[in-house]
Design a protein around this motif. Sequence first.
Motif, PDB file in Angstrom:
ATOM      1  N   SER A  62       0.816  -1.216   0.000  1.00 59.65           N
ATOM      2  CA  SER A  62       0.000   0.000   0.000  1.00 59.65           C
ATOM      3  C   SER A  62       0.849   1.265   0.000  1.00 59.65           C
ATOM      4  N   GLU A  63       2.114   1.144   0.367  1.00 59.77           N
ATOM      5  CA  GLU A  63       2.979   2.321   0.314  1.00 59.77           C
ATOM      6  C   GLU A  63       3.199   2.790  -1.125  1.00 59.77           C
ATOM      7  N   ASN A  64       3.040   1.884  -2.084  1.00 59.19           N
ATOM      8  CA  ASN A  64       3.200   2.238  -3.493  1.00 59.19           C
ATOM      9  C   ASN A  64       1.922   2.775  -4.125  1.00 59.19           C
ATOM     10  N   VAL A  65       0.821   2.726  -3.385  1.00 59.29           N
ATOM     11  CA  VAL A  65      -0.452   3.213  -3.908  1.00 59.29           C
ATOM     12  C   VAL A  65      -0.402   4.740  -4.002  1.00 59.29           C
ATOM     13  N   GLU A  66      -0.941   5.276  -5.091  1.00 58.51           N
ATOM     14  CA  GLU A  66      -0.897   6.719  -5.312  1.00 58.51           C
ATOM     15  C   GLU A  66      -2.302   7.295  -5.406  1.00 58.51           C
ATOM     16  N   VAL A  67      -2.430   8.534  -4.946  1.00 59.15           N
ATOM     17  CA  VAL A  67      -3.702   9.244  -5.077  1.00 59.15           C
ATOM     18  C   VAL A  67      -4.033   9.381  -6.565  1.00 59.15           C
ATOM     19  N   GLY A  68      -5.274   9.064  -6.909  1.00 59.56           N
ATOM     20  CA  GLY A  68      -5.703   9.081  -8.296  1.00 59.56           C
ATOM     21  C   GLY A  68      -5.670   7.732  -8.964  1.00 59.56           C
ATOM     22  N   GLN A  69      -5.110   6.739  -8.293  1.00 63.26           N
ATOM     23  CA  GLN A  69      -5.000   5.390  -8.848  1.00 63.26           C
ATOM     24  C   GLN A  69      -6.351   4.684  -8.793  1.00 63.26           C
ATOM     25  N   TRP A  70      -6.659   3.917  -9.845  1.00 59.62           N
ATOM     26  CA  TRP A  70      -7.878   3.114  -9.857  1.00 59.62           C
ATOM     27  C   TRP A  70      -7.792   1.978  -8.830  1.00 59.62           C
ATOM     28  N   VAL A  71      -8.903   1.746  -8.144  1.00 59.10           N
ATOM     29  CA  VAL A  71      -9.008   0.629  -7.204  1.00 59.10           C
ATOM     30  C   VAL A  71     -10.408   0.038  -7.301  1.00 59.10           C
ATOM     31  N   LEU A  72     -10.543  -1.209  -6.835  1.00 58.08           N
ATOM     32  CA  LEU A  72     -11.838  -1.878  -6.777  1.00 58.08           C
ATOM     33  C   LEU A  72     -12.147  -2.257  -5.333  1.00 58.08           C
ATOM     34  N   ALA A  73     -13.401  -2.067  -4.935  1.00 57.54           N
ATOM     35  CA  ALA A  73     -13.886  -2.525  -3.632  1.00 57.54           C
ATOM     36  C   ALA A  73     -14.777  -3.741  -3.865  1.00 57.54           C
ATOM     37  N   VAL A  74     -14.487  -4.830  -3.156  1.00 58.41           N
ATOM     38  CA  VAL A  74     -15.223  -6.085  -3.353  1.00 58.41           C
ATOM     39  C   VAL A  74     -15.776  -6.542  -2.013  1.00 58.41           C
ATOM     40  N   GLY A  75     -17.075  -6.817  -1.981  1.00 54.81           N
ATOM     41  CA  GLY A  75     -17.703  -7.251  -0.740  1.00 54.81           C
ATOM     42  C   GLY A  75     -19.127  -7.686  -0.956  1.00 54.81           C
ATOM     43  N   ASN A  76     -19.915  -7.636   0.128  1.00 59.24           N
ATOM     44  CA  ASN A  76     -21.281  -8.167   0.110  1.00 59.24           C
ATOM     45  C   ASN A  76     -22.274  -7.158   0.672  1.00 59.24           C
ATOM     46  N   PRO A  77     -22.417  -5.994   0.061  1.00 59.93           N
ATOM     47  CA  PRO A  77     -23.343  -4.989   0.595  1.00 59.93           C
ATOM     48  C   PRO A  77     -24.795  -5.442   0.498  1.00 59.93           C
ATOM     49  N   TYR A  78     -25.552  -5.181   1.571  1.00 65.23           N
ATOM     50  CA  TYR A  78     -26.979  -5.524   1.583  1.00 65.23           C
ATOM     51  C   TYR A  78     -27.225  -6.986   1.197  1.00 65.23           C
TER      52      TYR A  78
END
Length: 483
Positions: free
Chosen positions: A172-188
């Motif tokens: 995560s130290e290499n993660v940059e602001v503006g970088q694309w990311v995905l959130a994966v889970g089980n909402p609702y």
Amino acid sequence: MGGTSYATYEHMSKPDTLSTWVENATPFVKARLDDKNTNPKVAMIPADFTFASKKATAAVVHITSTMKPERNVSQQIPDEFKDFFGGRDPFGQQGPQGRGQKSKASGSGVIINSDGFIVTNNHVIQGAESLEVTLANKRTYKAKVIGSDPNTDIALIKIDAKDLPALAFGNSENVEVGQWVLAVGNPYNLTSTVTAGIVSAKGRSINILGENAKAPIESFIQTDAAVNPGNSGGALVDLNGNLIGINTAIASQTGSFAGYSFAVPSSIAHKVVEDLSKFGSVQRGYLGVGISEVTAEKVTTFNLKVTDGVRVESFADQSAARDAGIKVGDVITKIDGHAILGVPQLQEAIAQHKPADKVLVTVNRDGIDKIVTVTLKSNAGNMVADVSDSAVLEQLGVELQDLTAQQKKAWSVPAGVQVGQISAGKIRQSTDMEDGFVITKVDKTPVSSVKQLSDILKGKKGGVMIEGIYPGNPETQYYAIGL
């Protein structure tokens, strides 16, 4: 840990680890070639999310927690987070409950080891009587708690399964602001949901861990990927499908997504789960300093020569920083060469280390930068793994109180300690012990105080027999746990 063996996995020069660690590769994108197919840098088409989506959804699980009556956790948190965190889960789902009834809550988790080890949030499993995990292929398993860390809101659980799809931790130290990311889970309860967004900020502190954490560490990755009730403990991944964070909270006035979500960075989560798997509790190194943000007011008041960093205000009794030569008034600007812009970044940098680790601390003193080598200590001031009383109780997952003279007389016991709230730990994992139980002996040794019980358990391995009574019931009860 008693009776359990752990496989060894490749870890980029970090042997004997539970999970896999990879340095982030180039984001998974496709280049558009020019007419002669010779120049791949002419233009870039939008990033392809399908690779990371398929990889992550296979490893993200649905967790259902069943709580015993009136064992829900209360926390003091800011108003804008209450609808989500409200008693236990900043974006978990909790079913209806009444006095004396069991309640259920749901969240998410991420498989990090093919032998069934799963990382999730502490608040997803805290106070749970039982845990049920549903995989992406719809198979269900009962899970046991390996350990948890309220200070970072991270927990490690395990199911009895093999050859599971698992995600590697990215850096995560290499993660940059503006970088694309995905959130994966089980909402609702909508399983295997994927949303996309960008990293909006790093090193966010939102004061959400509340009174459950004695020394909260908040340095969240902030994103605008949509997350909602049920996403707690799910994966935040880069476009290579590497796990860069554990989704933990949102900022919302309504209880639904309003544009801001927060994840524990992998740099913290990875350290926590590795320690939980080996020691049952987190082995955390400390500088032993009281610090504050560098503000414009402080720059003027103290004539500081830098505008970023944290100012050293005081020292703990057993301070590693003071022993190394750091002084009150110094401004910490870097840890191991990485810039420290404020308190969250310093907490994140130090949280990755254990007692006896050496860190290079850059301080600005009267306009001059100095690099100081600090050997970290435990919270108790030791340069060894923390086996303090608090660490023992954290491993057990209980709060204990010494008995008063009146209690001893009323319950007809010569000595003992009473169990308060039971949370994630060895007691809940191995027994059905209830709150209020009075421990009178451990391995047939009489127990007269919390301190004595901790001393008895320090260094013990294997099976331990706890005996005692419930107030109002003189019949001796026995509970066996493994350490």
